[in-house]
Design a protein around this motif. Sequence first.
Motif, short mmCIF file in Angstrom:
data_model
loop_
_atom_site.label_atom_id
_atom_site.label_comp_id
_atom_site.label_asym_id
_atom_site.label_seq_id
_atom_site.Cartn_x
_atom_site.Cartn_y
_atom_site.Cartn_z
N ARG A 156 -5.87 0.55 -9.95
CA ARG A 156 -4.71 -0.35 -10.02
C ARG A 156 -3.78 0.07 -11.17
O ARG A 156 -2.58 0.12 -11.00
CB ARG A 156 -5.17 -1.81 -10.20
N GLU A 157 -4.36 0.38 -12.31
CA GLU A 157 -3.56 0.83 -13.45
C GLU A 157 -2.84 2.15 -13.14
O GLU A 157 -1.67 2.33 -13.46
CB GLU A 157 -4.43 0.98 -14.70
N THR A 158 -3.55 3.06 -12.50
CA THR A 158 -2.95 4.35 -12.12
C THR A 158 -1.80 4.13 -11.15
O THR A 158 -0.73 4.74 -11.28
CB THR A 158 -4.02 5.27 -11.49
N ILE A 159 -1.99 3.25 -10.18
CA ILE A 159 -0.94 2.94 -9.21
C ILE A 159 0.26 2.33 -9.92
O ILE A 159 1.41 2.73 -9.67
CB ILE A 159 -1.47 1.99 -8.10
N GLU A 160 0.02 1.37 -10.80
CA GLU A 160 1.11 0.73 -11.54
C GLU A 160 1.92 1.75 -12.33
O GLU A 160 3.15 1.74 -12.32
CB GLU A 160 0.56 -0.34 -12.50
N ASN A 161 1.22 2.64 -13.02
CA ASN A 161 1.91 3.66 -13.83
C ASN A 161 2.70 4.62 -12.95
O ASN A 161 3.82 5.00 -13.29
CB ASN A 161 0.90 4.43 -14.69
N ALA A 162 2.14 5.01 -11.82
CA ALA A 162 2.85 5.91 -10.90
C ALA A 162 4.09 5.23 -10.34
O ALA A 162 5.15 5.86 -10.22
CB ALA A 162 1.92 6.35 -9.77
N ASN A 216 5.94 -6.02 -6.75
CA ASN A 216 5.18 -4.91 -6.19
C ASN A 216 4.89 -5.09 -4.71
O ASN A 216 4.61 -4.12 -4.02
CB ASN A 216 3.86 -4.71 -6.94
N ILE A 217 4.95 -6.32 -4.20
CA ILE A 217 4.70 -6.54 -2.79
C ILE A 217 5.71 -5.76 -1.95
O ILE A 217 5.47 -5.44 -0.81
CB ILE A 217 4.68 -8.04 -2.43
N TYR A 218 6.84 -5.41 -2.56
CA TYR A 218 7.85 -4.64 -1.84
C TYR A 218 7.66 -3.14 -2.02
O TYR A 218 8.46 -2.36 -1.55
CB TYR A 218 9.24 -5.07 -2.30
N LYS A 219 6.61 -2.75 -2.72
CA LYS A 219 6.31 -1.33 -2.89
C LYS A 219 5.38 -0.89 -1.76
O LYS A 219 4.38 -1.53 -1.47
CB LYS A 219 5.63 -1.06 -4.24
N ASN A 220 5.73 0.20 -1.13
CA ASN A 220 4.97 0.72 0.00
C ASN A 220 4.10 1.88 -0.44
O ASN A 220 4.60 2.87 -0.97
CB ASN A 220 5.92 1.18 1.11
N ILE A 221 2.81 1.74 -0.19
CA ILE A 221 1.84 2.78 -0.54
C ILE A 221 1.25 3.35 0.74
O ILE A 221 0.83 2.60 1.63
CB ILE A 221 0.71 2.21 -1.43
N LEU A 222 1.22 4.67 0.83
CA LEU A 222 0.57 5.35 1.94
C LEU A 222 -0.74 5.93 1.44
O LEU A 222 -0.76 6.67 0.45
CB LEU A 222 1.47 6.48 2.47
N TYR A 223 -1.83 5.59 2.13
CA TYR A 223 -3.14 6.14 1.80
C TYR A 223 -3.65 6.93 3.00
O TYR A 223 -3.79 6.39 4.10
CB TYR A 223 -4.11 5.02 1.41
N VAL A 224 -3.91 8.23 2.79
CA VAL A 224 -4.38 9.11 3.86
C VAL A 224 -5.83 9.49 3.56
O VAL A 224 -6.14 10.02 2.50
CB VAL A 224 -3.51 10.39 3.94
N ASP A 225 -6.70 9.21 4.53
CA ASP A 225 -8.13 9.52 4.38
C ASP A 225 -8.72 9.58 5.78
O ASP A 225 -8.37 8.75 6.63
CB ASP A 225 -8.83 8.45 3.55
N ASP A 226 -9.60 10.52 6.03
CA ASP A 226 -10.20 10.65 7.36
C ASP A 226 -11.35 9.67 7.59
O ASP A 226 -11.89 9.60 8.68
CB ASP A 226 -10.66 12.08 7.61
N LYS A 234 9.03 19.11 -0.05
CA LYS A 234 10.44 19.42 0.24
C LYS A 234 11.19 18.16 0.70
O LYS A 234 12.31 17.91 0.26
CB LYS A 234 10.53 20.51 1.29
N ASP A 235 10.59 17.39 1.57
CA ASP A 235 11.26 16.21 2.13
C ASP A 235 11.09 14.96 1.27
O ASP A 235 11.87 14.02 1.39
CB ASP A 235 10.74 15.92 3.54
N HIS A 236 10.08 14.92 0.43
CA HIS A 236 9.79 13.73 -0.38
C HIS A 236 9.42 14.11 -1.82
O HIS A 236 8.32 13.83 -2.29
CB HIS A 236 8.64 12.93 0.26
N PRO A 237 10.34 14.75 -2.53
CA PRO A 237 9.99 15.28 -3.86
C PRO A 237 9.76 14.21 -4.93
O PRO A 237 9.03 14.45 -5.88
CB PRO A 237 11.20 16.14 -4.22
N ALA A 238 10.36 13.04 -4.79
CA ALA A 238 10.30 12.05 -5.86
C ALA A 238 9.10 11.11 -5.77
O ALA A 238 8.81 10.39 -6.72
CB ALA A 238 11.59 11.22 -5.88
N ILE A 239 8.42 11.11 -4.64
CA ILE A 239 7.31 10.17 -4.47
C ILE A 239 6.11 10.63 -5.29
O ILE A 239 5.62 11.75 -5.10
CB ILE A 239 6.91 10.04 -2.99
N PRO A 240 5.60 9.77 -6.17
CA PRO A 240 4.39 10.14 -6.93
C PRO A 240 3.19 10.29 -5.98
O PRO A 240 3.12 9.64 -4.95
CB PRO A 240 4.17 8.96 -7.87
N ARG A 241 2.25 11.15 -6.38
CA ARG A 241 1.08 11.45 -5.56
C ARG A 241 -0.19 11.31 -6.37
O ARG A 241 -0.25 11.75 -7.51
CB ARG A 241 1.18 12.89 -5.05
#
Length: 156
Positions: free
Chosen positions: A116-122, A5-15, A74-81
């Motif tokens: 963490r469980e939600t992230i793993e499942n996604a 999982n260290i090779y999995k990239n997660i983007l978190y957007v928050d103001d 449109k540009d990133h349809p497969a990435i889970p959200r």
Amino acid sequence: MAENNIYKNILYVDDEIHNLNSFRAVFRRSYNVFTALSAKEGKTILAENTIHLIITDQRMPETTGIEFLESIIKDHPAIPRILLTGYTDINAVIDAINKGSVYKYVQKPWSEDELRETIENALKIYTNSKNKEQLTEKLITTNEQLEFLLRQNLLS
């Protein structure tokens, strides 16, 4: 937690910077964590990196989380959200599912274990989707090769 999982990239957007810092502190040892203070910054990160999962806050000043997710489908349809919010708004949940193709809606403050469980499942869904795409491509190539060989046999 899977070791790769260290090779999995997660983007978190928050103001809110403290939310980004908290997320990074908790998950940085498990994943490559990218953070963005705005949807615009998030889009830049998406354009420059391979991202495997997107997490966004719903309520941000310029763009809502749903609007951000809808704009990148449109540009990133497969990435889970995953959509995070401190507010209970049934319309936001419905829009998240219908417009933003959200895998999961998580209430703030989040529980580390549950998130963490939600992230793993996604991430499992993302990996399975990518594996299916690769298998489909291989099957199409193999099928084309077989069709070519059949045509050659019929012509000779």
